[in-house]
Design a protein around this motif. Structure first.
Motif, PDB file in Angstrom:
ATOM      1  N   ASP A  12      22.351  -1.829   1.208  1.00 14.20           N
ATOM      2  CA  ASP A  12      21.189  -1.014   1.552  1.00 14.20           C
ATOM      3  C   ASP A  12      20.633  -0.294   0.334  1.00 14.20           C
ATOM      4  O   ASP A  12      21.350  -0.037  -0.640  1.00 14.20           O
ATOM      5  CB  ASP A  12      21.587  -0.001   2.649  1.00 14.20           C
ATOM      6  CG  ASP A  12      20.381   0.540   3.392  1.00 14.20           C
ATOM      7  OD1 ASP A  12      19.286  -0.044   3.284  1.00 14.20           O
ATOM      8  OD2 ASP A  12      20.540   1.569   4.080  1.00 14.20           O
ATOM      9  N   ARG A  16      14.262   1.851  -1.761  1.00 18.87           N
ATOM     10  CA  ARG A  16      14.223   3.184  -2.386  1.00 18.87           C
ATOM     11  C   ARG A  16      14.512   3.099  -3.877  1.00 18.87           C
ATOM     12  O   ARG A  16      13.932   3.811  -4.690  1.00 18.87           O
ATOM     13  CB  ARG A  16      15.238   4.116  -1.699  1.00 18.87           C
ATOM     14  CG  ARG A  16      14.735   4.670  -0.392  1.00 18.87           C
ATOM     15  CD  ARG A  16      15.852   5.261   0.423  1.00 18.87           C
ATOM     16  NE  ARG A  16      16.645   4.223   1.072  1.00 18.87           N
ATOM     17  CZ  ARG A  16      17.790   4.449   1.701  1.00 18.87           C
ATOM     18  NH1 ARG A  16      18.288   5.660   1.747  1.00 18.87           N
ATOM     19  NH2 ARG A  16      18.426   3.467   2.293  1.00 18.87           N
ATOM     20  N   ARG A  63       9.534  -5.130   9.730  1.00 16.44           N
ATOM     21  CA  ARG A  63       8.944  -4.689   8.457  1.00 16.44           C
ATOM     22  C   ARG A  63       7.578  -5.350   8.254  1.00 16.44           C
ATOM     23  O   ARG A  63       7.215  -6.267   8.992  1.00 16.44           O
ATOM     24  CB  ARG A  63       9.897  -5.037   7.321  1.00 16.44           C
ATOM     25  CG  ARG A  63      11.189  -4.251   7.481  1.00 16.44           C
ATOM     26  CD  ARG A  63      12.065  -4.366   6.298  1.00 16.44           C
ATOM     27  NE  ARG A  63      13.240  -3.524   6.478  1.00 16.44           N
ATOM     28  CZ  ARG A  63      14.061  -3.179   5.514  1.00 16.44           C
ATOM     29  NH1 ARG A  63      13.852  -3.617   4.302  1.00 16.44           N
ATOM     30  NH2 ARG A  63      15.097  -2.408   5.775  1.00 16.44           N
TER      31      ARG A  63
HETATM   32 MG    MG Z   1      17.516   0.241   4.341  1.00 20.61          MG
END
Ligand code: MG
Ligand code: IPE
Ligand code: IPE
Length: 238
Positions: A12, A16, A63
């Motif tokens: 993950d 970001r 998404r």
């Molecule tokens: Mg994620």
């Protein structure tokens, strides 16, 4: 260092990580994908026998169209490249999840990779693609019901062993250690059945920055855990 037999990872934080560098999310996925390739070599070197990674969930279709398309193109390239790393690592590769949702060429690449690598056994590498723990359980139950109609299911009490033989992970031991990168502390529908007794390790490091030292740190922390399975351990110093 006692190396866990089976390590599962929720990769993950690609998005970001890229955003922090003022780059598009898809750049994070490209670097994350390169890192996955490297981590397979590290896992093989450390003597990990089973590695199972979460690369695309049943929820990830939500998404943006652009991001999903970029991920599909990345999988296309990665599945081809993986032939080489499976040979170099003597690693058997299997895809878990419902591959039928993917474009025919991706399904063909999955079949080709699984077939090419099927006799290797130094590292068993599972890639979860269009995978959801609930979806996996529902697919298993549907198949069991179908087989029961055809008289292929033994009558009487259902056993864990029998049920497991219908899961995507049939024949693969349960994970000993689950790692999730990038700070979130949830399962996001990963291996719901298989993680029943797994040790969890969460780190704030984003997946593209998770390399050999970070993996070793996770394993060292795992080594300090007192693994139990519901039993009362003999206390030696009382
Ligand atoms: Mg994620
Ligand atoms: C993980 O990174 C890769 C996939 C889910 C495909 P993310 O894309 O979830 O990155 P963040 O969590 O948004 O940073
Ligand atoms: C889980 O990560 C799925 C994968 C790593 C493939 P997500 O980033 O999609 O999960 P949520 O949305 O944060 O729960």
């Amino acid at each position: 260092m006692n190396v866990p037999n089976h390590v599962a990872i929720i990769l993950d934080g690609n998005g970001r990580w890229a955003k922090a560098k003022h780059m598009p999310r898809s750049y994070g996925h490209v670097v994350g994908c390169d890192n996955l390739e490297k981590v397979c070599y590290v896992a093989r070197d450390l003597g990990i026998r089973y590695l199972t990674v979460y690369a695309f969930s049943t929820e990830n279709w939500k998404r943006s169209k652009d991001e999903v398309e970029a991920l599909m193109n990345l999988f296309r390239r990665y599945l081809k490249r993986c032939i080489k790393s499976s040979r170099e690592n003597e690693m058997r590769v299997r895809v878990i999840g419902d591959a039928s949702a993917f474009a025919p060429d991706i399904q063909e690449s999955i079949r080709a990779l699984e077939d090419f690598s099927k006799d290797y056994d130094k590292l068993h590498f599972q890639i979860a693609l269009n995978y959801g723990g609930r979806d996996e359980i529902l697919r298993a139950v549907t198949q069991i019901a179908q087989d029961a109609k055809e008289g292929k299911v033994p009558e009487g009490k259902m056993t864990e062993e029998f049920f497991e033989s219908y899961l995507d992970t049939a024949g693969i031991p349960d994970p000993d250690l689950l790692i999730r990168t990038s700070g979130e502390q949830r399962l996001s529908n990963y291996l719901l059945w298989q993680l029943a007794y797994t040790e969890f390790y969460f780190t704030d490091i984003a997946w593209p920055d998770f390399h050999k030292p970070e993996l070793i740190q996770a394993i060292e922390q795992y080594n300090r855990r007192d693994r139990r399975y519901g039993d009362a351990k003999e206390e030696t110093n009382v």
